[in-house]
Design a protein around this motif. Structure first.
Motif, PDB file in Angstrom:
ATOM      1  N   THR A  60       0.834  -1.205   0.000  1.00 15.14           N
ATOM      2  CA  THR A  60       0.000   0.000   0.000  1.00 15.14           C
ATOM      3  C   THR A  60       0.869   1.256   0.000  1.00 15.14           C
ATOM      4  O   THR A  60       0.608   2.212  -0.747  1.00 15.14           O
ATOM      5  N   VAL A  61       1.904   1.253   0.836  1.00 10.72           N
ATOM      6  CA  VAL A  61       2.828   2.398   0.852  1.00 10.72           C
ATOM      7  C   VAL A  61       3.526   2.532  -0.493  1.00 10.72           C
ATOM      8  O   VAL A  61       3.689   3.640  -1.023  1.00 10.72           O
ATOM      9  N   ALA A  62       3.907   1.401  -1.090  1.00 10.12           N
ATOM     10  CA  ALA A  62       4.562   1.445  -2.406  1.00 10.12           C
ATOM     11  C   ALA A  62       3.656   2.103  -3.440  1.00 10.12           C
ATOM     12  O   ALA A  62       4.140   2.762  -4.367  1.00 10.12           O
ATOM     13  N   GLY A  63       2.344   1.947  -3.273  1.00  7.13           N
ATOM     14  CA  GLY A  63       1.393   2.551  -4.197  1.00  7.13           C
ATOM     15  C   GLY A  63       1.353   4.058  -4.136  1.00  7.13           C
ATOM     16  O   GLY A  63       0.759   4.704  -5.008  1.00  7.13           O
ATOM     17  N   GLN A  64       1.985   4.640  -3.134  1.00  7.07           N
ATOM     18  CA  GLN A  64       2.008   6.093  -3.002  1.00  7.07           C
ATOM     19  C   GLN A  64       3.302   6.690  -3.572  1.00  7.07           C
ATOM     20  O   GLN A  64       3.479   7.908  -3.546  1.00  7.07           O
ATOM     21  N   PHE A  65       4.207   5.831  -4.054  1.00  8.71           N
ATOM     22  CA  PHE A  65       5.458   6.302  -4.639  1.00  8.71           C
ATOM     23  C   PHE A  65       5.285   6.488  -6.146  1.00  8.71           C
ATOM     24  O   PHE A  65       4.413   5.873  -6.766  1.00  8.71           O
ATOM     25  N   PRO A  66       6.111   7.329  -6.771  1.00  7.34           N
ATOM     26  CA  PRO A  66       5.990   7.569  -8.221  1.00  7.34           C
ATOM     27  C   PRO A  66       6.088   6.275  -9.018  1.00  7.34           C
ATOM     28  O   PRO A  66       6.969   5.441  -8.774  1.00  7.34           O
ATOM     29  N   SER A  67       5.211   6.116  -9.982  1.00  4.26           N
ATOM     30  CA  SER A  67       5.158   4.883 -10.764  1.00  4.26           C
ATOM     31  C   SER A  67       6.359   4.734 -11.696  1.00  4.26           C
ATOM     32  O   SER A  67       6.656   3.635 -12.162  1.00  4.26           O
ATOM     33  N   ASP A  68       7.057   5.832 -11.974  1.00  2.09           N
ATOM     34  CA  ASP A  68       8.210   5.730 -12.863  1.00  2.09           C
ATOM     35  C   ASP A  68       9.515   5.473 -12.104  1.00  2.09           C
ATOM     36  O   ASP A  68      10.588   5.380 -12.699  1.00  2.09           O
TER      37      ASP A  68
END
Length: 467
Positions: A49-57
């Motif tokens: 879930t936290v990873a989902g808040q980081f830039p996708s690129d």
């Protein structure tokens, strides 16, 4: 930027650990969770879930140390280059998380750590990490990402709390490699609990305000799980999916056409809602997990007063839910202050009498940050602050009405009794009758038991039919 998200193995999270390995050895011919099909095994939803808040690129990598079978865990390379390593820890993961953090920092890699344990003890976490995240991670991630870009990370990021779940990105389930080694897909629809049980650590991180995602968000996440996992079993990690009945009904309706098995946590009040129970069955909900905790109202009077008023209705609750073809998994705590050694046979008999689909037993665990821990600490009853012992199977406090050894032996005896072949078959026979009533005698038992994850028992020689 390259960021690693590492889920550390817990002290009792697999079959290679001291206490549980002894239990597995003693119960090898009895215990049903030595079968791979019976072990609940999921990736770390909090980190994803936290990873989902980081830039996708950015380059993001998820590493999971846990395993069912040795050799299946992700390999952790401390020399791998990351701009930031993110760790999380509940109580029994803390020691391993700190060890991982220390090793990465020795090599010059910056480390951030969060989770329920560190949220309760941020100063302890700060001794091992460059960054400590206290509370919910979603609302601090934008600031953390900005500071990482600038190379000006702060020591502590504190959540404002009550994160609006409709505004956060989906968990990065796509970061998980080898999905086939996991038998369930964790998702979260709601967060927060207004109840305030003394032994529960939820409020430390999530608070009391009950919030939920939109139904559309959850459907999209389920669809993602279907693309990634060949046979997804969705496990909602919510503390209680029944606190907003209107939302739960809408969610069940939306899940119905998706044709996925799913399970959730609810309280015993769900048994009073016939309309919802019918919807849950129609939507392929196969199991409801309920924290009954104790059959002794006195044991719950101070720890969870609202539950103490429900004890007399527990048997009817199980009957009503299971009559709709939904299994009840009862969650029980032993070692509360009013418990003596009679608690063990009483629990066994209750489960027998109700034909409860599944059950799990835990020794009372005074998790740091909870009122229970504070009370026992003030009373001088905490005997260990080794966080490896805080895994719900060790006795790390002084019980009131039995010895620590009696408590430890009692929970092992409960596992043995509950998982004996005659009892397992009795539960299978019970659900055969339920499915025949709901779907007619022509319904194939194996197909229905497959839905519940029990079909493999029909082919095991040690579970021959007991008449």
């Amino acid at each position: 930027m390259k960021v690693g998200f590492i889920s550390p193995r817990g002290s009792e999270s697999n079959q290679g650990n001291s206490l549980l390995s002894n239990i597995y050895l003693k119960l090898h011919n009895i215990l049903n969770f030595v079968e791979i099909e019976d072990i609940e095994f999921m990736p770390n939803l909090g980190l994803l879930t936290v990873a989902g808040q980081f830039p996708s690129d950015w380059e993001l990598k998820y590493i999971d140390e846990d395993y069912i079978e040795p050799g299946t865990a992700d390999v952790l390379d401390f020399d791998e280059k990351f701009d930031l390593v993110c760790l999380t820890a509940v109580n029994s993961q803390a020691s391993r998380a700190y060890a991982i953090a220390d090793e990465f920092r020795k090599r010059g890699t910056r480390v951030a750590i969060g989770g329920m344990h560190v949220s309760a003890l941020p100063e302890e976490g700060a001794r091992h990490a460059d960054v400590v995240i206290v509370g919910e991670g979603e609302d601090v991630c934008p600031k953390l990402v900005e500071d990482l870009r600038r190379g000006q990370l702060q020591r502590i990021y504190r959540s404002h709390g009550n994160v609006d779940l409709t505004t956060v990105g989906a968990p990065r389930l796509d970061l998980v490699n080898r999905w086939e080694r996991f038998n369930k897909v964790p998702l979260q629809a709601t967060r927060g609990c207004p109840r305030g049980c003394k032994y529960c650590s939820i409020i430390t991180t999530y608070g009391k305000k009950y919030r939920h995602k939109s139904v559309e968000q959850i459907v999209a996440e389920v669809e993602m799980a279907k693309r990634l996992h060949s046979r997804p079993w969705i496990s909602f990690a919510d503390e209680n999916l029944y606190l907003d009945r209107k939302f739960t009904r809408a969610l069940a309706r939306a899940l119905k056409p998706l044709n996925v098995r799913w399970e959730c946590y609810c309280d015993s009040n769900v048994a009073e809602d016939e309309e919802l129970l019918e919807l849950l069955h129609e939507s392929n909900c196969v199991q409801i997990m309920i924290g009954f905790e104790s059959l002794n109202a006195d044991s719950l009077a101070t720890a969870a007063p609202w539950k103490s008023r429900k004890v007399d209705g527990y048997a009817e609750c199980v009957h009503k839910i299971q009559s709709h073809g939904i299994g009840v998994m009862g969650l029980f705590i032993v070692g509360l202050d009013s418990d003596d050694t009679s608690v063990f046979p009483k629990l066994r008999d209750f489960i027998d009498e109700t034909n409860m689909f599944d059950a799990d037993f835990a020794i009372l665990c005074p998790i740091v940050g909870t009122p229970l821990f504070d009370d026992l600490k003030a009373q001088g009853r905490i005997v260990s602050e080794n966080w490896d012992d805080y895994a719900w199977y060790h006795v790390n406090y002084k019980p009131m009405k039995m010895t620590a050894q009696e408590l430890q032996d009692g929970i092992l005896w409960l596992f043995q009794e509950y998982n004996s072949p005659p009892r397992v078959w009795k539960r299978i026979e019970f659900f055969r009758q339920v499915f025949e009533r709901l779907h007619g005698k022509h319904a194939a038992l194996e197909q229905k038991l497959e839905k519940l994850g029990l079909a493999h028992y029909l082919h095991r020689p040690d579970y021959q039919r007991v008449s």
